[in-house]
Design a protein around this motif. Structure first.
Motif, PDB file in Angstrom:
ATOM      1  N   LYS A 142      11.748  -5.834   4.686  1.00 62.17           N
ATOM      2  CA  LYS A 142      12.710  -6.931   4.564  1.00 62.17           C
ATOM      3  C   LYS A 142      12.445  -7.750   3.306  1.00 62.17           C
ATOM      4  CE  LYS A 142      13.415  -9.462   8.153  1.00 62.17           C
ATOM      5  NZ  LYS A 142      13.124 -10.266   9.383  1.00 62.17           N
ATOM      6  N   ARG A 143      11.177  -8.001   3.021  1.00 61.57           N
ATOM      7  CA  ARG A 143      10.819  -8.848   1.876  1.00 61.57           C
ATOM      8  C   ARG A 143      11.249  -8.238   0.557  1.00 61.57           C
ATOM      9  NH1 ARG A 143       4.994 -11.654   1.682  1.00 61.57           N
ATOM     10  NH2 ARG A 143       5.989 -12.519   3.553  1.00 61.57           N
ATOM     11  N   TRP A 144      11.183  -6.897   0.450  1.00 62.69           N
ATOM     12  CA  TRP A 144      11.453  -6.258  -0.837  1.00 62.69           C
ATOM     13  C   TRP A 144      12.826  -5.612  -0.930  1.00 62.69           C
ATOM     14  CZ3 TRP A 144       8.759  -7.494  -4.883  1.00 62.69           C
ATOM     15  CH2 TRP A 144       7.482  -8.024  -4.697  1.00 62.69           C
ATOM     16  N   LYS A 145      13.611  -5.695   0.142  1.00 65.30           N
ATOM     17  CA  LYS A 145      14.958  -5.151   0.090  1.00 65.30           C
ATOM     18  C   LYS A 145      15.810  -5.947  -0.895  1.00 65.30           C
ATOM     19  CE  LYS A 145      18.911  -3.944   3.021  1.00 65.30           C
ATOM     20  NZ  LYS A 145      19.472  -3.970   4.407  1.00 65.30           N
ATOM     21  N   GLY A 146      16.517  -5.226  -1.764  1.00 71.70           N
ATOM     22  CA  GLY A 146      17.393  -5.883  -2.725  1.00 71.70           C
ATOM     23  C   GLY A 146      16.663  -6.547  -3.879  1.00 71.70           C
ATOM     24  N   GLN A 147      15.388  -6.199  -4.084  1.00 72.12           N
ATOM     25  CA  GLN A 147      14.605  -6.826  -5.152  1.00 72.12           C
ATOM     26  C   GLN A 147      14.507  -5.955  -6.410  1.00 72.12           C
ATOM     27  OE1 GLN A 147      13.214 -10.054  -4.934  1.00 72.12           O
ATOM     28  NE2 GLN A 147      14.545 -10.063  -3.139  1.00 72.12           N
TER      29      GLN A 147
ATOM     30  N   GLU B 239      11.922   0.315  -5.367  1.00 69.22           N
ATOM     31  CA  GLU B 239      11.891   1.314  -4.308  1.00 69.22           C
ATOM     32  C   GLU B 239      10.708   1.010  -3.399  1.00 69.22           C
ATOM     33  OE1 GLU B 239      14.054   3.817  -3.748  1.00 69.22           O
ATOM     34  OE2 GLU B 239      15.266   3.129  -5.451  1.00 69.22           O
ATOM     35  N   LEU B 240      10.779   1.486  -2.154  1.00 69.16           N
ATOM     36  CA  LEU B 240       9.692   1.263  -1.199  1.00 69.16           C
ATOM     37  C   LEU B 240       8.897   2.537  -0.977  1.00 69.16           C
ATOM     38  CD1 LEU B 240      11.405  -0.887   1.588  1.00 69.16           C
ATOM     39  CD2 LEU B 240      10.064  -1.667  -0.358  1.00 69.16           C
ATOM     40  N   SER B 241       7.585   2.383  -0.842  1.00 69.80           N
ATOM     41  CA  SER B 241       6.718   3.498  -0.508  1.00 69.80           C
ATOM     42  C   SER B 241       5.824   3.069   0.652  1.00 69.80           C
ATOM     43  CB  SER B 241       5.852   3.896  -1.709  1.00 69.80           C
ATOM     44  OG  SER B 241       4.903   4.878  -1.348  1.00 69.80           O
ATOM     45  N   ILE B 242       5.866   3.833   1.751  1.00 70.21           N
ATOM     46  CA  ILE B 242       5.063   3.500   2.931  1.00 70.21           C
ATOM     47  C   ILE B 242       4.318   4.768   3.371  1.00 70.21           C
ATOM     48  CG2 ILE B 242       5.062   2.445   5.226  1.00 70.21           C
ATOM     49  CD1 ILE B 242       7.818   1.267   4.552  1.00 70.21           C
ATOM     50  N   PRO B 243       3.288   5.149   2.648  1.00 73.55           N
ATOM     51  CA  PRO B 243       2.551   6.371   2.995  1.00 73.55           C
ATOM     52  C   PRO B 243       1.618   6.153   4.179  1.00 73.55           C
ATOM     53  CG  PRO B 243       1.504   5.298   1.148  1.00 73.55           C
ATOM     54  CD  PRO B 243       2.750   4.501   1.443  1.00 73.55           C
TER      55      PRO B 243
ATOM     56  N   LEU C 276      15.780   9.333  -7.115  1.00 72.32           N
ATOM     57  CA  LEU C 276      16.306  10.474  -6.376  1.00 72.32           C
ATOM     58  C   LEU C 276      15.198  11.391  -5.880  1.00 72.32           C
ATOM     59  CD1 LEU C 276      19.426  11.404  -8.551  1.00 72.32           C
ATOM     60  CD2 LEU C 276      19.363  10.167  -6.378  1.00 72.32           C
ATOM     61  N   GLY C 277      14.181  11.599  -6.719  1.00 74.05           N
ATOM     62  CA  GLY C 277      13.083  12.460  -6.326  1.00 74.05           C
ATOM     63  C   GLY C 277      12.349  11.913  -5.123  1.00 74.05           C
ATOM     64  N   ILE C 278      12.133  10.608  -5.094  1.00 72.33           N
ATOM     65  CA  ILE C 278      11.458   9.952  -3.979  1.00 72.33           C
ATOM     66  C   ILE C 278      12.264  10.156  -2.698  1.00 72.33           C
ATOM     67  CG2 ILE C 278      10.661   7.727  -3.080  1.00 72.33           C
ATOM     68  CD1 ILE C 278      10.430   6.794  -6.013  1.00 72.33           C
ATOM     69  N   LYS C 279      13.565   9.951  -2.797  1.00 71.84           N
ATOM     70  CA  LYS C 279      14.423  10.050  -1.619  1.00 71.84           C
ATOM     71  C   LYS C 279      14.569  11.486  -1.139  1.00 71.84           C
ATOM     72  CE  LYS C 279      16.985   5.898  -2.913  1.00 71.84           C
ATOM     73  NZ  LYS C 279      18.236   5.334  -3.460  1.00 71.84           N
ATOM     74  N   PHE C 280      14.635  12.447  -2.077  1.00 67.65           N
ATOM     75  CA  PHE C 280      14.805  13.842  -1.685  1.00 67.65           C
ATOM     76  C   PHE C 280      13.583  14.352  -0.927  1.00 67.65           C
ATOM     77  CE2 PHE C 280      14.445  18.460  -2.674  1.00 67.65           C
ATOM     78  CZ  PHE C 280      15.550  18.877  -1.951  1.00 67.65           C
ATOM     79  N   LYS C 281      12.372  14.019  -1.417  1.00 67.23           N
ATOM     80  CA  LYS C 281      11.161  14.470  -0.733  1.00 67.23           C
ATOM     81  C   LYS C 281      11.084  13.879   0.672  1.00 67.23           C
ATOM     82  CE  LYS C 281       6.915  13.326  -2.166  1.00 67.23           C
ATOM     83  NZ  LYS C 281       5.663  13.350  -2.958  1.00 67.23           N
TER      84      LYS C 281
ATOM     85  N   VAL D 217      10.566   0.986 -10.522  1.00 72.79           N
ATOM     86  CA  VAL D 217       9.446   0.261  -9.909  1.00 72.79           C
ATOM     87  C   VAL D 217       9.408   0.547  -8.405  1.00 72.79           C
ATOM     88  CG1 VAL D 217       8.403  -1.998  -9.494  1.00 72.79           C
ATOM     89  CG2 VAL D 217       9.629  -1.562 -11.639  1.00 72.79           C
ATOM     90  N   THR D 218       8.230   0.901  -7.932  1.00 65.95           N
ATOM     91  CA  THR D 218       8.017   1.147  -6.509  1.00 65.95           C
ATOM     92  C   THR D 218       6.932   0.212  -5.998  1.00 65.95           C
ATOM     93  OG1 THR D 218       8.546   3.495  -6.788  1.00 65.95           O
ATOM     94  CG2 THR D 218       7.404   2.874  -4.777  1.00 65.95           C
ATOM     95  N   VAL D 219       7.142  -0.378  -4.835  1.00 70.20           N
ATOM     96  CA  VAL D 219       6.101  -1.202  -4.214  1.00 70.20           C
ATOM     97  C   VAL D 219       5.629  -0.492  -2.945  1.00 70.20           C
ATOM     98  CG1 VAL D 219       6.883  -3.391  -5.155  1.00 70.20           C
ATOM     99  CG2 VAL D 219       7.831  -2.591  -2.981  1.00 70.20           C
ATOM    100  N   GLN D 220       4.328  -0.576  -2.692  1.00 73.28           N
ATOM    101  CA  GLN D 220       3.744   0.198  -1.606  1.00 73.28           C
ATOM    102  C   GLN D 220       2.965  -0.651  -0.610  1.00 73.28           C
ATOM    103  OE1 GLN D 220       1.456   4.086  -2.162  1.00 73.28           O
ATOM    104  NE2 GLN D 220      -0.229   2.697  -1.667  1.00 73.28           N
ATOM    105  N   ILE D 221       3.064  -0.242   0.641  1.00 70.25           N
ATOM    106  CA  ILE D 221       2.172  -0.712   1.696  1.00 70.25           C
ATOM    107  C   ILE D 221       1.776   0.523   2.492  1.00 70.25           C
ATOM    108  CG2 ILE D 221       4.071  -1.227   3.284  1.00 70.25           C
ATOM    109  CD1 ILE D 221       2.336  -3.518   4.408  1.00 70.25           C
ATOM    110  N   ILE D 222       0.491   0.681   2.785  1.00 68.73           N
ATOM    111  CA  ILE D 222       0.009   1.835   3.536  1.00 68.73           C
ATOM    112  C   ILE D 222       0.088   1.547   5.031  1.00 68.73           C
ATOM    113  CG2 ILE D 222      -1.997   3.315   3.989  1.00 68.73           C
ATOM    114  CD1 ILE D 222      -2.909   2.703   1.123  1.00 68.73           C
ATOM    115  N   TYR D 223       0.582   2.502   5.779  1.00 67.20           N
ATOM    116  CA  TYR D 223       0.622   2.369   7.234  1.00 67.20           C
ATOM    117  C   TYR D 223      -0.786   2.604   7.774  1.00 67.20           C
ATOM    118  CZ  TYR D 223       1.744   3.267  12.131  1.00 67.20           C
ATOM    119  OH  TYR D 223       1.790   3.222  13.504  1.00 67.20           O
TER     120      TYR D 223
END
Length: 356
Positions: free
Chosen positions: A219-224, A227-231, A18-23, A200-206
């Motif tokens: 797409k690869r990590w959806k439903g796995q 959470e996704l992080s794309i900073p 929730l914290g990730i999504k709220f920010k 668990v959060t997986v990240q890829i940097i833009y």
């Protein structure tokens, strides 16, 4: 010591998605920003930091092209357990806190990392523990130890979709598929152990190398079960080679960095810096081998850093001058608070460490 409602809300957010999504929502919904400002200011604790970034080690098994750690002057080392225990013992005097066990290295390389998590949970009950890892050595044994110790969030910086990009960005000598499988195995282990945590959060940097892989990563990590992080690309205060994506960031409308009010960084050698981006480190408040964190947090030196940020004079702080990390957290100060400090900071030079 009794906990505060603000502290309880903060840690509840850190223990869930929730914290990730709220920010993320606050960044795109202006109507939420006044509420965000009020909430965050209620969570600031001027006695002792609400969040402590602790660096178990700055040793690493990757050579990421966007990381300046190899240029640091502090050397490579592991935080001694007696120093770590001293930090956690002091924190217990101020009630539950949030701990981030990572900074410039790979925390799983510290042989006592699970013990560190467990010590926090036992010595300062109610605290949350977050860790960022590159996932290379996240095997079943280490995963089980972290789950049993009570880790709340595990952030895995994967950084790519293709092996070519993985090598270019992470400088790794292993297969991307190995890291991906490590994450899937960890999620499966959580399920097997009937454990709700860590999130668990997986990240890829833009960034230049990954911008065309972002959609496939999602797409690869959806439903796995992650959470996704794309900073955005981080400049590390000008410490790394620039990336063309930085030009896409809105860096003109700048605000004070949250680190000065919420989360100092404790390096493996005990040096306390004003933030986790200070990789050298350069802006050091003191050392915990001879000082207490509360004294540094309440001290005049940090107050001067805060005043300079509120007065928009980050140009006087070298690590802040060319930094973009402040964008990570939305502005939580009102304009009148900034203007009140503007005149107070006039004439101040760059804050200098106090000799002891």
């Amino acid at each position: 010591m009794a906990d505060t409602l603000a502290g309880s809300l903060f840690r509840a957010a850190r223990r869930s998605s929730l914290g990730i999504k709220f920010k993320r929502m606050v960044k795109t919904a202006p109507v939420l920003q006044p509420v965000f400002k009020v909430l965050v200011q209620q969570m600031i604790d001027y006695r002792y930091p609400r969040t402590c970034n602790i660096e178990p080690t700055n040793a690493c098994n990757q050579v990421c092209r966007m990381c300046p750690r190899e240029q640091a002057t502090k050397g490579v080392g592991m935080m001694p357990m007696d120093l770590f225990r001293k930090i956690i013992d002091e924190s217990a005097l101020y009630g539950p806190r949030n701990f981030q066990l990572h900074k410039d290295g790979e925390p799983l390389l510290h042989k006592h990392i699970a013990e560190m998590v467990r010590y926090i949970k036992e010595r300062n009950p109610g605290s949350t523990v977050y860790m960022s890892s590159n996932g290379e050595i996240l095997n079943r044994e280490r995963g089980r130890a972290l789950i049993e110790a009570g880790l709340d969030q595990l952030h895995v910086s994967i950084g790519a979709v293709t092996q070519e990009t993985f090598v270019a960005v992470r400088g790794s000598r292993i297969q991307l598929s190995t890291v991906e499988q490590n994450v899937r195995d960890f999620v499966a282990l959580k399920r097997e152990m009937k454990a709700a945590h860590p999130v668990v959060t997986v990240q890829i940097i833009y960034m230049d190398e990954t911008r065309d892989e972002i959609r496939e990563f999602e797409k690869r990590w959806k439903g796995q079960g992650v959470e996704l992080s794309i900073p955005d690309f981080l400049t590390w205060g000008g410490g790394v080679e620039q990336d063309s994506t930085v030009a896409e960031q809105n860096l003109r409308r700048r605000w004070p960095c949250h680190s000065l009010w919420t989360s100092p960084s404790i390096n493996w050698n005990g040096d306390v810096s004003i933030c986790c981006v200070d990789w050298k480190p350069e802006e050091v408040l003191g050392n915990l081998k001879t000082s207490n964190l509360a004294d540094l947090w309440q001290g005049e030196l940090l107050r001067r850093y805060r005043d300079l940020h509120l007065a928009a004079r980050w140009d006087r702080v070298p690590i802040c001058r060319d930094c973009n990390y402040w964008r990570e957290t939305p502005d939580f100060f009102f304009n009148w608070q900034k203007h009140a400090r503007a005149s107070a900071s006039e004439g101040d030079g760059r804050p200098r460490a106090i000799s002891v």
